[in-house]
Write a protein that holds these residues in place. Structure first.
Motif, PDB file in Angstrom:
ATOM      1  N   HIS A  53       0.841  -1.205   0.000  1.00  0.00           N
ATOM      2  CA  HIS A  53       0.000   0.000   0.000  1.00  0.00           C
ATOM      3  C   HIS A  53       0.867   1.243   0.000  1.00  0.00           C
ATOM      4  N   ALA A  54       0.304   2.311  -0.542  1.00  0.00           N
ATOM      5  CA  ALA A  54       0.992   3.607  -0.580  1.00  0.00           C
ATOM      6  C   ALA A  54      -0.041   4.713  -0.367  1.00  0.00           C
ATOM      7  N   HIS A  55      -0.871   4.971  -1.401  1.00  0.00           N
ATOM      8  CA  HIS A  55      -1.882   6.032  -1.313  1.00  0.00           C
ATOM      9  C   HIS A  55      -2.857   5.733  -0.180  1.00  0.00           C
ATOM     10  N   LEU A  56      -2.917   6.618   0.810  1.00  0.00           N
ATOM     11  CA  LEU A  56      -3.792   6.449   1.980  1.00  0.00           C
ATOM     12  C   LEU A  56      -3.583   5.070   2.623  1.00  0.00           C
ATOM     13  N   GLY A  57      -2.346   4.608   2.565  1.00  0.00           N
ATOM     14  CA  GLY A  57      -2.023   3.263   3.008  1.00  0.00           C
ATOM     15  C   GLY A  57      -2.305   2.971   4.465  1.00  0.00           C
ATOM     16  N   GLU A  58      -2.337   4.019   5.278  1.00  0.00           N
ATOM     17  CA  GLU A  58      -2.591   3.815   6.704  1.00  0.00           C
ATOM     18  C   GLU A  58      -3.986   3.251   6.973  1.00  0.00           C
ATOM     19  N   GLN A  59      -4.864   3.243   5.956  1.00  0.00           N
ATOM     20  CA  GLN A  59      -6.222   2.725   6.140  1.00  0.00           C
ATOM     21  C   GLN A  59      -6.299   1.197   6.051  1.00  0.00           C
ATOM     22  N   PHE A  60      -5.338   0.569   5.399  1.00  0.00           N
ATOM     23  CA  PHE A  60      -5.461  -0.868   5.134  1.00  0.00           C
ATOM     24  C   PHE A  60      -5.442  -1.728   6.395  1.00  0.00           C
ATOM     25  N   GLU A  61      -4.434  -1.563   7.213  1.00  0.00           N
ATOM     26  CA  GLU A  61      -4.301  -2.457   8.363  1.00  0.00           C
ATOM     27  C   GLU A  61      -5.459  -2.333   9.349  1.00  0.00           C
ATOM     28  N   PRO A  62      -5.933  -1.117   9.683  1.00  0.00           N
ATOM     29  CA  PRO A  62      -7.096  -1.044  10.578  1.00  0.00           C
ATOM     30  C   PRO A  62      -8.364  -1.670   9.990  1.00  0.00           C
ATOM     31  N   VAL A  63      -8.539  -1.575   8.678  1.00  0.00           N
ATOM     32  CA  VAL A  63      -9.746  -2.111   8.038  1.00  0.00           C
ATOM     33  C   VAL A  63      -9.665  -3.630   7.869  1.00  0.00           C
ATOM     34  N   LEU A  64      -8.523  -4.135   7.394  1.00  0.00           N
ATOM     35  CA  LEU A  64      -8.410  -5.555   7.047  1.00  0.00           C
ATOM     36  C   LEU A  64      -7.827  -6.412   8.174  1.00  0.00           C
ATOM     37  N   GLY A  65      -7.058  -5.796   9.044  1.00  0.00           N
ATOM     38  CA  GLY A  65      -6.481  -6.535  10.158  1.00  0.00           C
ATOM     39  C   GLY A  65      -5.372  -7.483   9.726  1.00  0.00           C
ATOM     40  N   ASN A  66      -5.180  -8.520  10.513  1.00  0.00           N
ATOM     41  CA  ASN A  66      -4.087  -9.465  10.260  1.00  0.00           C
ATOM     42  C   ASN A  66      -4.514 -10.642   9.385  1.00  0.00           C
ATOM     43  N   ALA A  78       4.473  -1.536   3.232  1.00  0.00           N
ATOM     44  CA  ALA A  78       4.179  -0.101   3.112  1.00  0.00           C
ATOM     45  C   ALA A  78       5.219   0.557   2.213  1.00  0.00           C
ATOM     46  N   GLU A  79       4.735   1.319   1.229  1.00  0.00           N
ATOM     47  CA  GLU A  79       5.623   2.019   0.306  1.00  0.00           C
ATOM     48  C   GLU A  79       5.594   3.510   0.581  1.00  0.00           C
ATOM     49  N   SER A  80       6.637   4.173   0.131  1.00  0.00           N
ATOM     50  CA  SER A  80       6.721   5.615   0.325  1.00  0.00           C
ATOM     51  C   SER A  80       5.607   6.317  -0.436  1.00  0.00           C
ATOM     52  N   MET A  81       5.385   7.562  -0.103  1.00  0.00           N
ATOM     53  CA  MET A  81       4.312   8.351  -0.714  1.00  0.00           C
ATOM     54  C   MET A  81       4.405   8.294  -2.240  1.00  0.00           C
ATOM     55  N   GLY A  82       3.317   7.971  -2.874  1.00  0.00           N
ATOM     56  CA  GLY A  82       3.288   7.901  -4.323  1.00  0.00           C
ATOM     57  C   GLY A  82       3.484   6.505  -4.875  1.00  0.00           C
ATOM     58  N   GLY A  83       4.041   5.611  -4.077  1.00  0.00           N
ATOM     59  CA  GLY A  83       4.205   4.226  -4.501  1.00  0.00           C
ATOM     60  C   GLY A  83       5.425   4.004  -5.379  1.00  0.00           C
ATOM     61  N   LEU A  84       5.698   2.742  -5.626  1.00  0.00           N
ATOM     62  CA  LEU A  84       6.909   2.331  -6.343  1.00  0.00           C
ATOM     63  C   LEU A  84       6.615   1.726  -7.711  1.00  0.00           C
ATOM     64  N   GLU A  85       5.380   1.785  -8.181  1.00  0.00           N
ATOM     65  CA  GLU A  85       4.917   1.108  -9.388  1.00  0.00           C
ATOM     66  C   GLU A  85       4.994  -0.403  -9.167  1.00  0.00           C
ATOM     67  N   THR A  86       4.586  -1.178 -10.161  1.00  0.00           N
ATOM     68  CA  THR A  86       4.388  -2.609  -9.940  1.00  0.00           C
ATOM     69  C   THR A  86       5.673  -3.360  -9.617  1.00  0.00           C
ATOM     70  N   ALA A  87       6.674  -3.281 -10.482  1.00  0.00           N
ATOM     71  CA  ALA A  87       7.917  -4.027 -10.223  1.00  0.00           C
ATOM     72  C   ALA A  87       8.600  -3.507  -8.965  1.00  0.00           C
ATOM     73  N   GLY A  88       8.626  -2.191  -8.791  1.00  0.00           N
ATOM     74  CA  GLY A  88       9.248  -1.626  -7.595  1.00  0.00           C
ATOM     75  C   GLY A  88       8.564  -2.102  -6.323  1.00  0.00           C
ATOM     76  N   GLY A  89       7.239  -2.191  -6.362  1.00  0.00           N
ATOM     77  CA  GLY A  89       6.488  -2.676  -5.211  1.00  0.00           C
ATOM     78  C   GLY A  89       6.778  -4.139  -4.914  1.00  0.00           C
ATOM     79  N   ILE A  90       6.901  -4.949  -5.967  1.00  0.00           N
ATOM     80  CA  ILE A  90       7.223  -6.365  -5.777  1.00  0.00           C
ATOM     81  C   ILE A  90       8.631  -6.511  -5.195  1.00  0.00           C
ATOM     82  N   ILE A  91       9.584  -5.762  -5.743  1.00  0.00           N
ATOM     83  CA  ILE A  91      10.963  -5.823  -5.245  1.00  0.00           C
ATOM     84  C   ILE A  91      11.007  -5.436  -3.767  1.00  0.00           C
ATOM     85  N   HIS A  92      10.280  -4.400  -3.399  1.00  0.00           N
ATOM     86  CA  HIS A  92      10.224  -3.945  -2.007  1.00  0.00           C
ATOM     87  C   HIS A  92       9.661  -5.033  -1.095  1.00  0.00           C
TER      88      HIS A  92
END
Length: 197
Positions: A53-66, A78-92
């Motif tokens: 997650h990146a955009h408004l990412g702080e919402q995911f864990e409270p909503v979906l839990g573990n 969690a990715e930095s603001m704006g996200g890393l795009e698809t490959a960057g997100g997978i690498i992260h």
């Protein structure tokens, strides 16, 4: 097999709804978009799920839990603001995904794809990834790639199909790349040139 759900996108086409809620967390009927996908994955036996997650990412864990209420186990990347795009997100997320092939699914799609068909055996030994292709939708009439008679995807050729956002990848596909903003297509094209897709 572990699964990564890609949920870091901005969701521009659904603004202003996505100004306040990440696209995968938007309700479609009685559930959130991502919940339909989670249920399909869990029903197919995929219970170890990484969600980036990146955009408004702080919402995911409270909503979906573990993941417990979905009979699954969630980890978050969690990715930095704006996200890393698809490959960057997978690498992260690779440290969470391990050293075996893993399934990646776009977090904002609704699909009736039979996920039970997917396991490591569909990925031939010399292949880096196995992509699920679909007929070209109205918004992408010229398609993405050509599927040849040997079952290999190529950047050129006709007829063309559209990448569904569902695929199995080996971690080796991303080897040598640092965590950075990086789209997936250049890595796919490189692997296609070696007949590994």
């Amino acid at each position: 097999m572990k699964v990564m759900i890609l949920a870091a996108g901005r969701g521009e086409r659904l603004r202003p709804l996505t100004d306040h809620t990440p696209k995968p967390l938007l309700h479609a009927g009685s559930k959130r978009l991502i919940e339909y996908l989670i249920e399909k994955l869990v029903n197919a036996g995929f219970k170890d799920i990484v969600i980036n997650h990146a955009h408004l990412g702080e919402q995911f864990e409270p909503v979906l839990g573990n993941g417990e209420r979905y009979q699954a186990r969630f980890e978050y990347s969690a990715e930095s603001m704006g996200g890393l795009e698809t490959a960057g997100g997978i690498i992260h997320a690779l440290p969470l995904l391990g050293n075996k092939p893993f399934l990646v699914v776009n977090g904002d799609i609704w699909t009736d794809f039979p996920f039970k068909q997917l396991n490591e055996s569909v990925l031939a030994e010399h292949m880096l990834c196995h992509l699920i292709m679909v007929k070209n939708p109205q918004h992408n009439p010229s398609g993405d790639f050509h599927l040849d008679s040997e079952g290999l995807l190529k950047i050129d050729g006709d007829p063309r199909l559209t990448f569904s956002g569902i695929g199995i990848y080996r971690p080796e596909m991303f080897a040598g790349h640092k965590v950075a903003k990086l789209p997936l297509k250049p890595l796919l094209v490189e692997a296609m040139s070696r007949k590994q897709v």
